[in-house]
Design an enzyme around this catalytic site. Structure first.
Site, PDB file in Angstrom:
ATOM      1  N   LYS A 162     -43.341  -4.168 149.488  1.00  0.00           N
ATOM      2  CA  LYS A 162     -44.693  -4.091 148.924  1.00  0.00           C
ATOM      3  C   LYS A 162     -45.271  -5.495 148.979  1.00  0.00           C
ATOM      4  O   LYS A 162     -44.737  -6.427 148.363  1.00  0.00           O
ATOM      5  CB  LYS A 162     -44.659  -3.597 147.476  1.00  0.00           C
ATOM      6  CG  LYS A 162     -46.039  -3.485 146.831  1.00  0.00           C
ATOM      7  CD  LYS A 162     -45.966  -3.146 145.354  1.00  0.00           C
ATOM      8  CE  LYS A 162     -45.619  -1.710 145.150  1.00  0.00           C
ATOM      9  NZ  LYS A 162     -45.787  -1.294 143.731  1.00  0.00           N
TER      10      LYS A 162
ATOM     11  N   TYR B 129     -39.432   6.841 169.174  1.00  0.00           N
ATOM     12  CA  TYR B 129     -39.873   6.011 168.050  1.00  0.00           C
ATOM     13  C   TYR B 129     -41.277   6.368 167.589  1.00  0.00           C
ATOM     14  O   TYR B 129     -41.652   6.062 166.470  1.00  0.00           O
ATOM     15  CB  TYR B 129     -39.724   4.510 168.329  1.00  0.00           C
ATOM     16  CG  TYR B 129     -40.385   3.982 169.566  1.00  0.00           C
ATOM     17  CD1 TYR B 129     -41.746   3.746 169.619  1.00  0.00           C
ATOM     18  CD2 TYR B 129     -39.635   3.673 170.694  1.00  0.00           C
ATOM     19  CE1 TYR B 129     -42.341   3.252 170.750  1.00  0.00           C
ATOM     20  CE2 TYR B 129     -40.211   3.172 171.826  1.00  0.00           C
ATOM     21  CZ  TYR B 129     -41.577   2.969 171.860  1.00  0.00           C
ATOM     22  OH  TYR B 129     -42.162   2.475 172.987  1.00  0.00           O
TER      23      TYR B 129
ATOM     24  N   GLU C  98     -52.279   0.969 140.845  1.00  0.00           N
ATOM     25  CA  GLU C  98     -51.563   1.023 142.120  1.00  0.00           C
ATOM     26  C   GLU C  98     -51.730   2.380 142.792  1.00  0.00           C
ATOM     27  O   GLU C  98     -51.777   2.468 144.027  1.00  0.00           O
ATOM     28  CB  GLU C  98     -50.081   0.737 141.910  1.00  0.00           C
ATOM     29  CG  GLU C  98     -49.790  -0.667 141.428  1.00  0.00           C
ATOM     30  CD  GLU C  98     -48.319  -0.886 141.207  1.00  0.00           C
ATOM     31  OE1 GLU C  98     -47.699  -1.554 142.051  1.00  0.00           O
ATOM     32  OE2 GLU C  98     -47.793  -0.373 140.188  1.00  0.00           O
TER      33      GLU C  98
ATOM     34  N   ILE D 162     -40.482   2.629 144.995  1.00  0.00           N
ATOM     35  CA  ILE D 162     -40.272   2.606 146.446  1.00  0.00           C
ATOM     36  C   ILE D 162     -38.828   2.959 146.786  1.00  0.00           C
ATOM     37  O   ILE D 162     -38.544   3.365 147.907  1.00  0.00           O
ATOM     38  CB  ILE D 162     -40.723   1.271 147.090  1.00  0.00           C
ATOM     39  CG1 ILE D 162     -40.060   0.079 146.448  1.00  0.00           C
ATOM     40  CG2 ILE D 162     -42.219   1.151 147.054  1.00  0.00           C
ATOM     41  CD1 ILE D 162     -40.405  -1.239 147.119  1.00  0.00           C
ATOM     42  N   GLU D 163     -37.941   2.858 145.819  1.00  0.00           N
ATOM     43  CA  GLU D 163     -36.573   3.336 146.020  1.00  0.00           C
ATOM     44  C   GLU D 163     -36.579   4.832 146.322  1.00  0.00           C
ATOM     45  O   GLU D 163     -35.831   5.316 147.173  1.00  0.00           O
ATOM     46  CB  GLU D 163     -35.707   3.064 144.780  1.00  0.00           C
ATOM     47  CG  GLU D 163     -35.458   1.601 144.489  1.00  0.00           C
ATOM     48  CD  GLU D 163     -36.500   0.978 143.569  1.00  0.00           C
ATOM     49  OE1 GLU D 163     -37.687   1.412 143.566  1.00  0.00           O
ATOM     50  OE2 GLU D 163     -36.132   0.034 142.847  1.00  0.00           O
TER      51      GLU D 163
END
Length: 127
Positions: free
Chosen positions: A102, A57, A25, A75-76
Site C-alpha cells: 500500500k 501472464y 480508505e 491486505i493480508e
C-alpha cells in the site's frame, strides 16, 4: 539443457483499490503495487512457441485485478484470496511469491509503503 527452476512473474503492477480499516480508505482508496512470482515449469514453452503450454501472464494480471477490486479491511486477506485463486486457476504453479504494497499508508508518518509478502507452496503439486 535442463531447467532446474523457472518462474513467470508480474513486477509491481499498480492498482487503485479500496482496502483499509478506515472509512476514508474505502471511499477514496489507495494505490497498491502487486508483484507475483509463480514457480512453473516453462520447459515446454521454451521448446514450443505456443501460449497453450505457458502460464499466460495476461490472465494472471486479470486474476490479480479482479481480487484487488473486492474491498477488504486487511491486505493480508486480499493476498490470501489472490493466492487461493492462483493455485486454483493455474494448477501447474508449484510456488508463489506474492507482495502487496500500500503506497503512502495512513499511519501518521512518511514512508514509501507498507504491505504483506507471502512465500507459498502449492501443496497439491507435491513439490
Amino acid at each position: 539443457m535442463k531447467v532446474t527452476s523457472s518462474y513467470i512473474f508480474l513486477n509491481e503492477v499498480r492498482i487503485h483499490a479500496y482496502h483499509g480499516v478506515f472509512p476514508q480508505e474505502n471511499e477514496v482508496g489507495h494505490d497498491f503495487l502487486v508483484s507475483a512470482r509463480c514457480g512453473v515449469d516453462i520447459s515446454s514453452a521454451m521448446e514450443h512457441d505456443m501460449l497453450e503450454v505457458a502460464l499466460n501472464y495476461g490472465t494472471l494480471y486479470q486474476l490479480i485485478e479482479r481480487e484487488m477490486a473486492k474491498t477488504s479491511q486487511l491486505i493480508e486477506h486480499v493476498a490470501g484470496r489472490i493466492a487461493k485463486c492462483v493455485f486454483s486457476e493455474f494448477p501447474m504453479v508449484t510456488s508463489l511469491d506474492l507482495t502487496i504494497t500500500k503506497l503512502n499508508p495512513p499511519m501518521g508518518g512518511d514512508c514509501k509503503g507498507a504491505g504483506v509478502e507471502l512465500h507459498l507452496i502449492n501443496d497439491k503439486t507435491g513439490v
